[in-house]
Enzyme design. Structure first.
Site, PDB file in Angstrom:
ATOM      1  CB  CYS B 163      -6.728   5.161  -4.414  1.00 41.39           C
ATOM      2  SG  CYS B 163      -8.235   4.247  -4.060  1.00 41.39           S
ATOM      3  CG  HIS B 301      -2.052   5.965  -0.532  1.00 39.40           C
ATOM      4  ND1 HIS B 301      -2.864   6.701  -1.374  1.00 39.40           N
ATOM      5  CD2 HIS B 301      -2.649   4.750  -0.404  1.00 39.40           C
ATOM      6  CE1 HIS B 301      -3.903   5.950  -1.745  1.00 39.40           C
ATOM      7  NE2 HIS B 301      -3.792   4.773  -1.171  1.00 39.40           N
ATOM      8  CD  GLU B 312       2.321   5.956   2.221  1.00 40.62           C
ATOM      9  OE1 GLU B 312       1.271   5.755   2.849  1.00 40.62           O
ATOM     10  OE2 GLU B 312       2.523   6.965   1.520  1.00 40.62           O
ATOM     11  CE  LYS B 330      -5.923   8.623   0.853  1.00 40.78           C
ATOM     12  NZ  LYS B 330      -4.482   8.883   0.619  1.00 40.78           N
ATOM     13  CG  HIS B 335      -9.136   6.776   0.249  1.00 43.29           C
ATOM     14  ND1 HIS B 335      -8.657   7.602  -0.739  1.00 43.29           N
ATOM     15  CD2 HIS B 335      -8.583   5.550   0.029  1.00 43.29           C
ATOM     16  CE1 HIS B 335      -7.864   6.906  -1.540  1.00 43.29           C
ATOM     17  NE2 HIS B 335      -7.798   5.660  -1.093  1.00 43.29           N
ATOM     18  CG  PHE B 394      -7.950  -1.345  -5.062  1.00 44.77           C
ATOM     19  CD1 PHE B 394      -7.086  -1.582  -4.004  1.00 44.77           C
ATOM     20  CD2 PHE B 394      -9.316  -1.350  -4.807  1.00 44.77           C
ATOM     21  CE1 PHE B 394      -7.564  -1.815  -2.719  1.00 44.77           C
ATOM     22  CE2 PHE B 394      -9.802  -1.573  -3.520  1.00 44.77           C
ATOM     23  CZ  PHE B 394      -8.930  -1.801  -2.481  1.00 44.77           C
TER      24      PHE B 394
END
Lengths: 80, 406
Positions: B163, B301, B312, B330, B335, B394
């Protein structure tokens, strides 16, 4: 199946797979030079033709099929 | 150091088939999430996703579509728009293709092709497998096709960092220009894997929202009711250009890409370590020669997962400060995985250009620990001199991009 019927069937496959205008798919036309069918698309055409006409077109044979007419002749013979 | 500016933007997203429609929908606070009507979705625990607003077949002709994975189709559409928007399409013959590069990634690659061809293999045997299968599923496919489309000869690169991919591609593009390898780089990311297997895989991780009855309310970053992200599909592309090159041809400039920070967590394959994100944000500031006080806005994010969102926020407070105005687009796009960083960079760039921060929708009951200001519910008009875009992936990949007013 007549040569014309085979040619028409091939023209349909060429349109579907490679976007060739069916009017352009005449017997004297070369797949690569005239119809702009690249090598990967030619593989697709061959496999689709095998299915449609119930014939086997061995890989060794494909290089000899330069024109639409060559393919029509091969399919005509193989189908008998 | 060489200055790099943004001269073109392109996108196709769940909110619109181009940048203008996507941006308008963002400012309106519209959701791109909907119910999956396909038969294969019936068996899944997650039956919602953010699907493209405009099908690629409306922009790419039928025979070409057959030879392109969906991720490649949308990469081409976004890149084409960006290239034209930069005014390069109009002067294509004069563009030095030996100085034109591409950095374009996808998180997962041509999964839909892989799955469809495997179905054919199982049902009809190997001879029926499409000869286009490999170029359609290879992860460098989108980058390669964009490179072919534009005739780029300076180098075509395909970063893959889940991502964080879209942001990483833009960071590589910045490096490519700074190091002198190119004058212009088309950079971005894409993803199109809305299919049973990827959905089942993410669902098995318990990473996805299961709010199947309320799709438009499912993506809710920082809200107490958040229960996972919503998978989306889309692509974004930006044209990066050496500032003096852009000036010499009189190009319009959206913003300057002032810095990038890239780090890895060295911690876990899926669990983020917020320290990695903090370092990425700090490196971006350092790279730009700015301090946290200069940054007005962060496009976070924030994917709407219980753990990630708040980690975050703590990181942003540590690295940037508690004065920033946050948003998570998002909440509207879902996403976009490998496409997320690119589309969110476009939102960040347009926030700077237009002095308006798009909203975070569905933030109805904020997490108790959320003590930063969020553009909650509606867009916020405010001067944005500099803004940061975060993407984490990831594998522990963290990429922060810092954009400033040109």
């Amino acid at each position: 199946m007549t040569r014309d019927e085979i040619r028409e069937g091939l023209a349909e496959i060429l349109e579907e797979v490679a976007g060739v205008n069916p009017d352009d798919a005449a017997e004297d036309k070369s797949f690569t030079d005239d119809l702009d069918v690249d090598s990967l698309s030619m593989v697709e055409v061959v496999v689709a033709a095998e299915e449609r006409f119930d014939v086997k077109i061995p890989d060794d044979e494909v290089q000899n099929l330069k024109t639409v007419g060559d393919a029509v002749s091969f399919i005509e013979k193989a189908g008998k | 150091m060489t200055e790099v500016v943004i001269t073109g933007l392109g996108a196709t997203t769940p909110l619109g088939g181009d940048v203008a429609s996507t941006w308008a929908a963002m400012l309106d606070g519209r959701s791109g999430v909907g119910v999956l009507a396909q038969d294969w979705a019936e068996q899944l625990p997650v039956r919602i996703a953010a699907q493209l607003a405009v099908d690629p077949s409306e922009k790419i002709e039928r025979v070409r579509m057959r030879r392109l994975d969906r991720s490649e189709q949308i990469a081409i559409i976004a890149a084409r728009e960006a290239y034209a928007d930069a005014g390069l399409e109009a002067i294509d013959e004069d563009v030095d293709k030996y100085r034109l590069g591409v950095c374009f990634g996808s998180g997962i690659g041509g999964a839909i092709t892989l799955l469809a061809q495997d179905d054919i293999l199982e049902a009809s045997g190997p001879r029926r497998v499409s000869p286009h299968t490999v170029p359609m599923l290879m992860p460098n496919g989108p980058a390669a096709w964009v490179g072919l489309e534009l005739g780029a000869k300076a180098g075509v690169h395909a970063p893959t960092s889940a991502c964080a991919t879209g942001n990483e591609a833009i960071a590589w593009g910045l490096d490519m220009i700074r190091s002198g390898r190119a004058d212009i780089v088309v950079a971005g990311g894409c993803e199109a894997v809305i299919h049973a297997l990827p959905l089942a895989g993410f669902a098995s991780m318990r990473a996805l929202s299961t709010r199947n009855d309320e799709p438009e309310r499912a993506s809710r970053p920082w809200d107490k009711g958040r229960d996972g992200f919503v998978m989306g599909e889309g692509a974004g592309a930006v044209v990066l250009e050496r500032a003096d090159h852009a000036a010499a041809r009189g190009a319009k400039v959206y913003a300057r890409l002032a810095g990038a920070g890239l780090t890895s967590d060295g911690f876990d394959i899926v669990q983020p370590d917020p320290e990695g994100g903090i370092r990425a944000m700090r490196f971006a500031l350092e790279d730009a020669g700015l301090t946290g006080a200069d940054v007005k806005h962060v496009n976070a994010h924030a994917t709407s997962t219980p753990v990630g969102d708040m980690g975050e926020v703590r990181g942003i407070k540590t690295a940037i400060g508690d004065h920033v105005l946050l948003t998570s687009t998002k909440s509207m796009t879902g996403h976009l995985l490998g496409g997320a960083g690119a589309v969110e960079s476009i939102a960040t760039i347009l926030a700077i250009k237009n002095d308006v921060v798009p909203p975070t929708i569905n933030l109805e009951d904020p997490d108790d620990a959320l003590d930063l200001e969020v553009a909650r519910g509606t867009k916020r008009e405010t001067v944005v001199p500099a803004a940061l875009n975060n993407s984490f992936g990831f594998g522990g990949h963290n990429v922060s991009l810092l954009f400033v007013k040109a």
